[in-house]
Motif scaffolding. Sequence first.
Motif, PDB file in Angstrom:
ATOM      1  N   THR A 210      41.677 -28.008   0.606  1.00  0.00           N
ATOM      2  CA  THR A 210      40.419 -27.628  -0.029  1.00  0.00           C
ATOM      3  C   THR A 210      39.430 -28.778  -0.115  1.00  0.00           C
ATOM      4  N   ASN A 211      39.917 -30.025  -0.115  1.00  0.00           N
ATOM      5  CA  ASN A 211      39.011 -31.174  -0.214  1.00  0.00           C
ATOM      6  C   ASN A 211      38.023 -31.208   0.944  1.00  0.00           C
ATOM      7  N   THR A 212      38.505 -30.878   2.140  1.00  0.00           N
ATOM      8  CA  THR A 212      37.644 -30.898   3.319  1.00  0.00           C
ATOM      9  C   THR A 212      37.028 -29.527   3.602  1.00  0.00           C
ATOM     10  N   ILE A 213      37.776 -28.461   3.372  1.00  0.00           N
ATOM     11  CA  ILE A 213      37.276 -27.127   3.700  1.00  0.00           C
ATOM     12  C   ILE A 213      36.133 -26.719   2.778  1.00  0.00           C
ATOM     13  N   SER A 214      36.106 -27.228   1.545  1.00  0.00           N
ATOM     14  CA  SER A 214      35.024 -26.877   0.623  1.00  0.00           C
ATOM     15  C   SER A 214      33.764 -27.705   0.848  1.00  0.00           C
ATOM     16  N   PHE A 215      33.853 -28.752   1.659  1.00  0.00           N
ATOM     17  CA  PHE A 215      32.708 -29.632   1.898  1.00  0.00           C
ATOM     18  C   PHE A 215      31.476 -28.864   2.405  1.00  0.00           C
ATOM     19  N   PRO A 216      31.585 -28.014   3.449  1.00  0.00           N
ATOM     20  CA  PRO A 216      30.387 -27.296   3.899  1.00  0.00           C
ATOM     21  C   PRO A 216      29.836 -26.323   2.862  1.00  0.00           C
ATOM     22  N   PHE A 217      30.694 -25.778   2.003  1.00  0.00           N
ATOM     23  CA  PHE A 217      30.216 -24.861   0.970  1.00  0.00           C
ATOM     24  C   PHE A 217      29.386 -25.606  -0.080  1.00  0.00           C
ATOM     25  N   VAL A 218      29.830 -26.805  -0.450  1.00  0.00           N
ATOM     26  CA  VAL A 218      29.063 -27.616  -1.403  1.00  0.00           C
ATOM     27  C   VAL A 218      27.671 -27.905  -0.847  1.00  0.00           C
ATOM     28  N   MET A 219      27.621 -28.336   0.410  1.00  0.00           N
ATOM     29  CA  MET A 219      26.334 -28.690   0.999  1.00  0.00           C
ATOM     30  C   MET A 219      25.477 -27.455   1.265  1.00  0.00           C
ATOM     31  N   ALA A 220      26.102 -26.315   1.589  1.00  0.00           N
ATOM     32  CA  ALA A 220      25.339 -25.084   1.829  1.00  0.00           C
ATOM     33  C   ALA A 220      24.647 -24.617   0.551  1.00  0.00           C
ATOM     34  N   VAL A 221      25.336 -24.732  -0.587  1.00  0.00           N
ATOM     35  CA  VAL A 221      24.732 -24.351  -1.864  1.00  0.00           C
ATOM     36  C   VAL A 221      23.492 -25.196  -2.130  1.00  0.00           C
ATOM     37  N   LEU A 222      23.595 -26.507  -1.927  1.00  0.00           N
ATOM     38  CA  LEU A 222      22.461 -27.396  -2.188  1.00  0.00           C
ATOM     39  C   LEU A 222      21.322 -27.165  -1.193  1.00  0.00           C
ATOM     40  N   TYR A 223      21.674 -26.972   0.066  1.00  0.00           N
ATOM     41  CA  TYR A 223      20.663 -26.758   1.108  1.00  0.00           C
ATOM     42  C   TYR A 223      19.870 -25.478   0.862  1.00  0.00           C
ATOM     43  N   LEU A 224      20.581 -24.374   0.604  1.00  0.00           N
ATOM     44  CA  LEU A 224      19.906 -23.097   0.379  1.00  0.00           C
ATOM     45  C   LEU A 224      19.090 -23.114  -0.912  1.00  0.00           C
ATOM     46  N   ALA A 225      19.602 -23.804  -1.940  1.00  0.00           N
ATOM     47  CA  ALA A 225      18.855 -23.900  -3.195  1.00  0.00           C
ATOM     48  C   ALA A 225      17.524 -24.618  -2.986  1.00  0.00           C
ATOM     49  N   LEU A 226      17.543 -25.701  -2.196  1.00  0.00           N
ATOM     50  CA  LEU A 226      16.297 -26.425  -1.927  1.00  0.00           C
ATOM     51  C   LEU A 226      15.355 -25.606  -1.053  1.00  0.00           C
ATOM     52  N   TRP A 227      15.909 -24.886  -0.095  1.00  0.00           N
ATOM     53  CA  TRP A 227      15.088 -24.109   0.831  1.00  0.00           C
ATOM     54  C   TRP A 227      14.350 -22.984   0.090  1.00  0.00           C
ATOM     55  N   LEU A 228      15.044 -22.363  -0.844  1.00  0.00           N
ATOM     56  CA  LEU A 228      14.479 -21.200  -1.531  1.00  0.00           C
ATOM     57  C   LEU A 228      13.572 -21.572  -2.695  1.00  0.00           C
TER      58      LEU A 228
END
Length: 719
Positions: A210-228
């Motif tokens: 989970t340490n590595t597999i959750s990495f893209p989810f963490v960044m996707a949340v931040l990226y989409l939050a900034l975009w919207l």
Amino acid sequence: MHKLMQFFYRFSLYFTAVIAGILLAMSMVCMYGYKEYLSGGNYALGNVAVILLAVALGVLLVMLYRKMQGTGQKATVILFLSIILLQIGFLVFVSHPMSISDPARVQNEALQMVKTQHGQMNTKDEYFQRYSNNHFMLVFFYYYYKLLFRIGITHVVIPNIVLNIFCVDIGIYITYRTAKRLRGIGFANWVLLLFLLCPTIYVWLTTVYTNTISFPFVMAVLYLALWLRHENLTVKNIIKCILLGLMMAVGYWIRPTTILPILAMILFAAVQFFKDPIFVKSGDRRYVNPKWNLLHKASGRRNTIVKAVLVVAVFAVTFTACGKLVDRHVNSDQVTGSFPVTHWLMMGLNQKSYGGYAREDEAYTESFPTKDMKTRADITRAKGRLHQLGLIGVVRQMGTKMLRVWAMGDDDSLPKASYASDFPVLYEYVMGKDCGAAVIYTQAFRVCIFAFLLFCVIRQIRRRDCEEMFLFTLTFLGAVMFFILWEANRKYNICFMGVYLMLMAEGGRYASAKAEESGDRIVFAKLTRKKAAVSVGVLCLGATILIQIPLLRSHQRILDKRYYQSRNFPDAVPISYVTNKTPKLVEQTLQKGQYATKDQWNILVISFGLDGVDLSSTKEEYEVSLISREDGKYLYRGKIAPCNLTEKRQLRIYVTGKKKVTEEGYLLRMKHIGSEYHMLPTVNKFPDLDPYPYGELSIDGKQTKFDLNMRLLYSGGKQ
């Protein structure tokens, strides 16, 4: 509400600056934790080497930032390809894949669900009784392996590594997209360069969890939050709202720490929602900008509320669906031993384990039958530890956990990523006995991370305006504070590497700008700014090299050189686990894949389990022989008893004399003598995840797919 949000904004920045400063100081002086990799354990000199190399590296990074600003799409492609090639090269030449600890347990159970358990989790397994937070990850691997089996792939080790590289690189790409949207392609390429130089994206490719597999989810949340953030309600943005809700829910199920960027996003949105209106000047007076008044105050806030409601709705639906999916494969009525949240909080107060995992705490919580009783018991023990620690002790414990989780640059990779056989050619210089230079580099890079991160926070304080980087600052602050309270595990920060590298990149941008502004004041009489920077970097690098020479003399260090190492002890079980009886004869072949071609090993270490044995009274013995399969020559022959084992329940056999290099390998024979049976050899628990030719284990003449838990070492001729 506006004043409250402003107070929170200012307080968060100042508090983060304090935290970053503490971590910077810790990272500069924490070579004590790596003293076994340095000649004579001279960690003080190691700290000096780290600081000097960090200065040289910092100067180089500032200069590279300026170079990156003129780059475009071509540089992006080159940097991405370089990252992928270096990751592959690391796996081939440095560290072979090996599943360990929790990942091995989850992956092995998923395999059994595909092979023999008809998609159902074994609820009798104590691990999955305790850690229900891993049930979703188990189901994820079940469907992944089911897909692999359908297309004819039954050996899952390499597909696991492919999955890991994919997740890490997708996380890097999302971070790149975030940086490009905020600062342009030059800044985004600067972020990619930092990823290329960051050791963290390489050292944990061998462990799929989970340490590595959750990495893209963490960044996707931040990226989409900034975009919207400032977007209107178009069809395209509605789709992004749906994606954000999906990423939040699935990311949380994969790893609950994904709640930290979600909370940071909510707080960031609140600060933005109630921030000051934008004023314009007209002479000596200021007026509210009519554009802000029209768009932000009215439709802007309305759009924000509608988008928030949509994201929350999608999150709720997806979260519920994930729970239903887990229920299809896990009989929750039979899972009665789940650990409560209080267990990890209680374990985080354990002084003996420095706030990390402690088997005694696990056994304590497990001893209570119901979750409610576990909760009350953990709270009672936690209160007792708080009283025992006192205020000063609590502060010291918090500092220790910050150092372990954040300040140490190897992220726990040195002891964890080395469980493999037939070690690659560069292993010794990166993760093995001769890794002193690599350790100094990883620590120097960690110093640069916190130095530039501190610059970034200082810049935000001076600007007095809530900008996009505050979202990453909040996420980083939340992660640090969470792991101060939680169990301290040095690999827990991996999923946040995109967050702190974004802050590092912004800090490098700020440092470069300040260097340009103050360049004329540098005390170098006849040197230009560029020459002065190069001179400082070269001097520090040269001094670092001079210091490293006495630190890296391998013959003075205390580590044994590894040629083969099976899994770590927590993943080994007594041999009775395989046979359900007490075997009399155990024979293990050692094939060539288990030792170096030069045959330069002289210590064989075998791990045992002691079943409550009293060393002073037992009469149990083993007759142990190590035989060359090519000519039948005995390299070792003798009897051993429990009193011959080390404190770690290991038998160290010193092989004397010159060994003949053989293609046939060796045979380890262990014959049990006596009526008592308490000293049990241990075997690797997860043979289906072994990617190497370990050899063959025969128990009472019957072949098995297991292997003894053992190591082959070289001590430089010393015993």
